[in-house]
Design a protein around this motif. Structure first.
Motif, PDB file in Angstrom:
ATOM      1  N   ARG A   1       0.822  -1.221   0.000  1.00 51.42           N
ATOM      2  CA  ARG A   1       0.000   0.000   0.000  1.00 51.42           C
ATOM      3  C   ARG A   1       0.851   1.265   0.000  1.00 51.42           C
ATOM      4  N   PHE A   2       2.021   1.208   0.642  1.00 52.12           N
ATOM      5  CA  PHE A   2       2.896   2.376   0.745  1.00 52.12           C
ATOM      6  C   PHE A   2       4.129   2.165  -0.125  1.00 52.12           C
ATOM      7  N   THR A   3       4.657   3.270  -0.661  1.00 49.09           N
ATOM      8  CA  THR A   3       5.881   3.227  -1.456  1.00 49.09           C
ATOM      9  C   THR A   3       6.786   4.368  -1.048  1.00 49.09           C
ATOM     10  N   ILE A   4       8.015   4.021  -0.676  1.00 49.03           N
ATOM     11  CA  ILE A   4       8.997   5.032  -0.310  1.00 49.03           C
ATOM     12  C   ILE A   4       9.905   5.303  -1.510  1.00 49.03           C
ATOM     13  N   SER A   5      10.335   6.564  -1.640  1.00 49.02           N
ATOM     14  CA  SER A   5      11.252   6.926  -2.717  1.00 49.02           C
ATOM     15  C   SER A   5      12.101   8.103  -2.246  1.00 49.02           C
ATOM     16  N   ARG A   6      13.208   8.319  -2.948  1.00 51.45           N
ATOM     17  CA  ARG A   6      14.077   9.437  -2.615  1.00 51.45           C
ATOM     18  C   ARG A   6      14.536  10.130  -3.877  1.00 51.45           C
ATOM     19  N   ASP A   7      14.832  11.421  -3.738  1.00 52.56           N
ATOM     20  CA  ASP A   7      15.350  12.230  -4.830  1.00 52.56           C
ATOM     21  C   ASP A   7      16.563  12.971  -4.287  1.00 52.56           C
ATOM     22  N   ASP A   8      17.737  12.438  -4.567  1.00 52.91           N
ATOM     23  CA  ASP A   8      18.952  13.032  -4.020  1.00 52.91           C
ATOM     24  C   ASP A   8      19.242  14.408  -4.621  1.00 52.91           C
ATOM     25  N   ALA A   9      18.765  14.680  -5.809  1.00 52.89           N
ATOM     26  CA  ALA A   9      18.971  15.996  -6.415  1.00 52.89           C
ATOM     27  C   ALA A   9      18.202  17.083  -5.663  1.00 52.89           C
ATOM     28  N   LYS A  10      17.092  16.678  -5.044  1.00 49.96           N
ATOM     29  CA  LYS A  10      16.268  17.642  -4.309  1.00 49.96           C
ATOM     30  C   LYS A  10      16.356  17.457  -2.798  1.00 49.96           C
ATOM     31  N   ASN A  11      17.155  16.470  -2.365  1.00 52.78           N
ATOM     32  CA  ASN A  11      17.290  16.178  -0.936  1.00 52.78           C
ATOM     33  C   ASN A  11      15.929  15.923  -0.284  1.00 52.78           C
ATOM     34  N   THR A  12      15.142  15.093  -0.934  1.00 53.39           N
ATOM     35  CA  THR A  12      13.828  14.779  -0.398  1.00 53.39           C
ATOM     36  C   THR A  12      13.587  13.270  -0.375  1.00 53.39           C
ATOM     37  N   VAL A  13      12.771  12.866   0.558  1.00 53.27           N
ATOM     38  CA  VAL A  13      12.286  11.488   0.628  1.00 53.27           C
ATOM     39  C   VAL A  13      10.770  11.569   0.730  1.00 53.27           C
ATOM     40  N   SER A  14      10.104  10.684   0.017  1.00 51.52           N
ATOM     41  CA  SER A  14       8.652  10.715  -0.042  1.00 51.52           C
ATOM     42  C   SER A  14       8.053   9.377   0.358  1.00 51.52           C
ATOM     43  N   LEU A  15       6.804   9.449   0.770  1.00 45.87           N
ATOM     44  CA  LEU A  15       6.063   8.235   1.102  1.00 45.87           C
ATOM     45  C   LEU A  15       4.694   8.337   0.453  1.00 45.87           C
ATOM     46  N   GLN A  16       4.475   7.535  -0.572  1.00 47.78           N
ATOM     47  CA  GLN A  16       3.176   7.467  -1.225  1.00 47.78           C
ATOM     48  C   GLN A  16       2.323   6.464  -0.476  1.00 47.78           C
ATOM     49  N   MET A  17       1.197   6.911   0.028  1.00 48.02           N
ATOM     50  CA  MET A  17       0.332   6.067   0.842  1.00 48.02           C
ATOM     51  C   MET A  17      -1.008   5.890   0.129  1.00 48.02           C
ATOM     52  N   ASP A  18      -1.292   4.682  -0.269  1.00 45.60           N
ATOM     53  CA  ASP A  18      -2.536   4.361  -0.962  1.00 45.60           C
ATOM     54  C   ASP A  18      -3.381   3.413  -0.112  1.00 45.60           C
ATOM     55  N   SER A  19      -4.640   3.305  -0.479  1.00 51.76           N
ATOM     56  CA  SER A  19      -5.565   2.399   0.232  1.00 51.76           C
ATOM     57  C   SER A  19      -5.481   2.605   1.737  1.00 51.76           C
ATOM     58  N   LEU A  20      -5.531   3.837   2.136  1.00 53.99           N
ATOM     59  CA  LEU A  20      -5.357   4.161   3.554  1.00 53.99           C
ATOM     60  C   LEU A  20      -6.487   3.601   4.404  1.00 53.99           C
ATOM     61  N   LYS A  21      -6.112   3.211   5.616  1.00 50.27           N
ATOM     62  CA  LYS A  21      -7.033   2.629   6.578  1.00 50.27           C
ATOM     63  C   LYS A  21      -7.061   3.496   7.838  1.00 50.27           C
ATOM     64  N   PRO A  22      -8.138   3.433   8.602  1.00 50.92           N
ATOM     65  CA  PRO A  22      -8.183   4.205   9.852  1.00 50.92           C
ATOM     66  C   PRO A  22      -6.998   3.916  10.771  1.00 50.92           C
ATOM     67  N   GLU A  23      -6.500   2.692  10.751  1.00 49.88           N
ATOM     68  CA  GLU A  23      -5.365   2.351  11.620  1.00 49.88           C
ATOM     69  C   GLU A  23      -4.051   2.962  11.149  1.00 49.88           C
ATOM     70  N   ASP A  24      -4.051   3.622   9.998  1.00 47.74           N
ATOM     71  CA  ASP A  24      -2.866   4.359   9.558  1.00 47.74           C
ATOM     72  C   ASP A  24      -2.805   5.746  10.191  1.00 47.74           C
TER      73      ASP A  24
END
Length: 122
Positions: free
Chosen positions: A66-89
């Motif tokens: 459901r979640f996907t982590i990624s990084r962009d070293d050119a922008k010094n960022t890390v992201s977390l794409q969260m799909d199919s979210l549940k109340p327990e998230d």
């Protein structure tokens, strides 16, 4: 060292959010990065981590697929794409810089962001 999370908010069950963490004050490409989350009364738990090269990732069982982590070293960022979210998230999500070795992520003390609130509710 500064880590600034953004992208949290209120979303309905089944919805999506994308968290971002902007890093500064250290050599971003040298560090593995991660996302943790915490709810009141519970310990902070590792949600996902990505190695310094981006070649290895790990996920908590509760978010796999459901979640996907990624990084962009050119922008010094890390992201977390969260799909199919549940109340327990629902939790405060934190960004961390650390080390990743043989599948184990170790957070670095002092390399934490201030957190961003994610609420999953109808």
């Amino acid at each position: 060292v500064q880590l600034v999370e953004s992208g949290g908010g209120l979303v309905q069950p089944g919805g999506s959010l994308r968290l971002s963490c902007a890093a500064s004050g250290f050599t971003f490409s040298w560090f593995a990065m991660s996302w943790y989350r915490q709810v009141p009364g519970k310990e902070r738990e590792l949600v996902s981590a990505i190695s310094s090269t981006g070649g290895s990732t790990k996920y908590a069982d509760s978010v796999k697929g459901r979640f996907t982590i990624s990084r962009d070293d050119a922008k010094n960022t890390v992201s977390l794409q969260m799909d199919s979210l549940k109340p327990e998230d629902t939790a405060v999500y934190y960004c961390n810089a650390g080390t990743y070795f043989k599948g184990t992520y170790s957070p670095r003390t002092g390399y934490w962001g201030q957190g961003t609130q994610v609420t999953v509710s109808s």
